[in-house]
Design a protein around this motif. Structure first.
Motif, short mmCIF file in Angstrom:
data_model
loop_
_atom_site.label_atom_id
_atom_site.label_comp_id
_atom_site.label_asym_id
_atom_site.label_seq_id
_atom_site.Cartn_x
_atom_site.Cartn_y
_atom_site.Cartn_z
N GLY A 154 0.77 -1.23 0.00
CA GLY A 154 0.00 0.00 0.00
C GLY A 154 0.80 1.29 0.00
O GLY A 154 0.23 2.37 0.05
N LYS A 155 2.11 1.21 -0.10
CA LYS A 155 2.93 2.42 -0.09
C LYS A 155 3.23 2.93 -1.50
O LYS A 155 3.69 4.04 -1.68
CB LYS A 155 4.27 2.16 0.64
CG LYS A 155 4.10 1.64 2.05
CD LYS A 155 3.83 2.74 3.02
CE LYS A 155 3.82 2.20 4.43
NZ LYS A 155 2.85 2.84 5.26
N GLY A 156 3.04 2.10 -2.52
CA GLY A 156 3.22 2.53 -3.91
C GLY A 156 4.66 2.54 -4.41
O GLY A 156 4.92 3.01 -5.52
N PHE A 157 5.60 2.02 -3.63
CA PHE A 157 7.01 2.04 -4.04
C PHE A 157 7.21 1.35 -5.39
O PHE A 157 7.90 1.87 -6.27
CB PHE A 157 7.90 1.36 -2.99
CG PHE A 157 8.18 2.21 -1.79
CD1 PHE A 157 9.20 3.15 -1.81
CD2 PHE A 157 7.42 2.07 -0.64
CE1 PHE A 157 9.47 3.94 -0.70
CE2 PHE A 157 7.68 2.86 0.47
CZ PHE A 157 8.70 3.79 0.45
N TYR A 158 6.64 0.15 -5.53
CA TYR A 158 6.87 -0.60 -6.77
C TYR A 158 6.14 -0.01 -7.96
O TYR A 158 6.66 -0.02 -9.08
CB TYR A 158 6.56 -2.10 -6.59
CG TYR A 158 7.79 -2.82 -6.13
CD1 TYR A 158 8.65 -3.44 -7.03
CD2 TYR A 158 8.14 -2.84 -4.78
CE1 TYR A 158 9.81 -4.07 -6.61
CE2 TYR A 158 9.30 -3.46 -4.36
CZ TYR A 158 10.13 -4.07 -5.27
OH TYR A 158 11.29 -4.68 -4.86
N ASP A 159 4.94 0.52 -7.78
CA ASP A 159 4.24 1.14 -8.91
C ASP A 159 5.02 2.35 -9.42
O ASP A 159 5.16 2.54 -10.63
CB ASP A 159 2.81 1.54 -8.51
CG ASP A 159 1.90 0.32 -8.36
OD1 ASP A 159 2.02 -0.61 -9.17
OD2 ASP A 159 1.09 0.30 -7.42
N ARG A 160 5.58 3.16 -8.51
CA ARG A 160 6.38 4.32 -8.94
C ARG A 160 7.66 3.85 -9.63
O ARG A 160 8.06 4.41 -10.66
CB ARG A 160 6.71 5.21 -7.73
CG ARG A 160 5.56 6.12 -7.34
CD ARG A 160 5.96 7.14 -6.28
NE ARG A 160 6.14 6.55 -4.97
CZ ARG A 160 5.15 6.24 -4.13
NH1 ARG A 160 3.90 6.45 -4.48
NH2 ARG A 160 5.41 5.72 -2.96
N PHE A 161 8.30 2.83 -9.08
CA PHE A 161 9.53 2.30 -9.68
C PHE A 161 9.25 1.72 -11.06
O PHE A 161 9.95 2.03 -12.04
CB PHE A 161 10.12 1.25 -8.73
CG PHE A 161 11.09 0.29 -9.35
CD1 PHE A 161 12.14 0.71 -10.14
CD2 PHE A 161 10.96 -1.08 -9.11
CE1 PHE A 161 13.03 -0.19 -10.70
CE2 PHE A 161 11.85 -1.98 -9.65
CZ PHE A 161 12.89 -1.54 -10.45
N LEU A 162 8.23 0.89 -11.19
CA LEU A 162 7.92 0.25 -12.47
C LEU A 162 7.55 1.27 -13.54
O LEU A 162 7.85 1.08 -14.72
CB LEU A 162 6.80 -0.78 -12.30
CG LEU A 162 7.19 -2.01 -11.47
CD1 LEU A 162 5.95 -2.82 -11.13
CD2 LEU A 162 8.23 -2.86 -12.18
N ALA A 163 6.94 2.37 -13.14
CA ALA A 163 6.59 3.43 -14.09
C ALA A 163 7.84 4.08 -14.68
O ALA A 163 7.79 4.65 -15.78
CB ALA A 163 5.72 4.48 -13.42
N LYS A 164 8.97 3.98 -13.99
CA LYS A 164 10.24 4.57 -14.47
C LYS A 164 11.08 3.59 -15.27
O LYS A 164 12.07 3.98 -15.89
CB LYS A 164 11.06 5.06 -13.28
CG LYS A 164 10.44 6.24 -12.57
CD LYS A 164 11.29 6.68 -11.42
CE LYS A 164 10.66 7.88 -10.75
NZ LYS A 164 11.45 8.36 -9.63
#
Length: 192
Positions: free
Chosen positions: A141-151
């Motif tokens: 629920g912190k969004g770390f991987y979604d932000r990383f994968l978007a990059k």
């Protein structure tokens, strides 16, 4: 079900697993991973370090096999930056100094100076609590991987790993959720 409910349900389900069940499931996932992906064609594989107290899939069988059998490959591990919600990435070395972060997750000591560029990563192994038959995941629920994968590069291979089979559908997917390409369970590889 919604993500909040799934986090609670699958967090509780994981806690019922024995150490042997986690180890056996993790080994089965590692075997499927190496039997399916052409590792020798990849330069860098991003792998999270497991949170053992939460019975997360143990990724060390994957890390150690890459080190022993695929010497041309780099293993890259993350370090969370809680103040920004981003992650830094470091080349893994067997003797590198690791430390526990505020959530009890092992990470590289930032003084090791082995930063790795996101653009060089070919495959990412993604932690998750649950996933659905459409290729979406529920993380912490912190969004770390979604932000990383978007990059990451558009063609980076996104591979979730789970000790449980998928649910039918996550009800509250949002536009920032990044869909996986594959998810590996102890008995099957799911592909989207």
């Amino acid at each position: 079900m919604k993500k909040k409910e799934l986090r609670k349900l699958f967090g509780e389900r994981r806690q019922t697993l024995t150490t042997a069940e986690v180890a056996d499931g993790s080994q089965a996932i590692a075997r499927l991973f190496f039997s399916f992906f052409a590792i020798e064609t990849l330069k860098a594989i991003h792998v999270y370090l497991p949170i053992r107290r939460q019975n997360e899939v143990d990724t060390f069988p994957i890390i150690y096999t890459i080190q022993e059998k695929y010497l041309q490959n780099q293993v890259v591990i993350p370090r969370a930056l809680p103040e920004t919600g981003e992650m830094e990435h470091y080349q893994w070395l067997p003797d590198m100094k690791l430390q526990l972060n505020q959530w009890g997750i092992l990470e590289p000591d930032p003084s090791c100076n082995l930063h790795y560029a996101v653009s060089g990563i070919d495959l990412v192994i993604i932690p998750l609590l649950a996933f659905d038959r459409n290729g979406y995941r529920v993380g912490y629920g912190k969004g770390f991987y979604d932000r990383f994968l978007a990059k990451c590069r558009p063609n980076v291979i996104k591979v979730g790993i789970s000790l449980f089979d998928p649910i039918l559908k996550i009800d509250d997917i949002n536009p920032f959720d990044v869909r996986m390409d594959y998810c590996i369970t102890p008995t099957q590889i799911w592909k989207w």
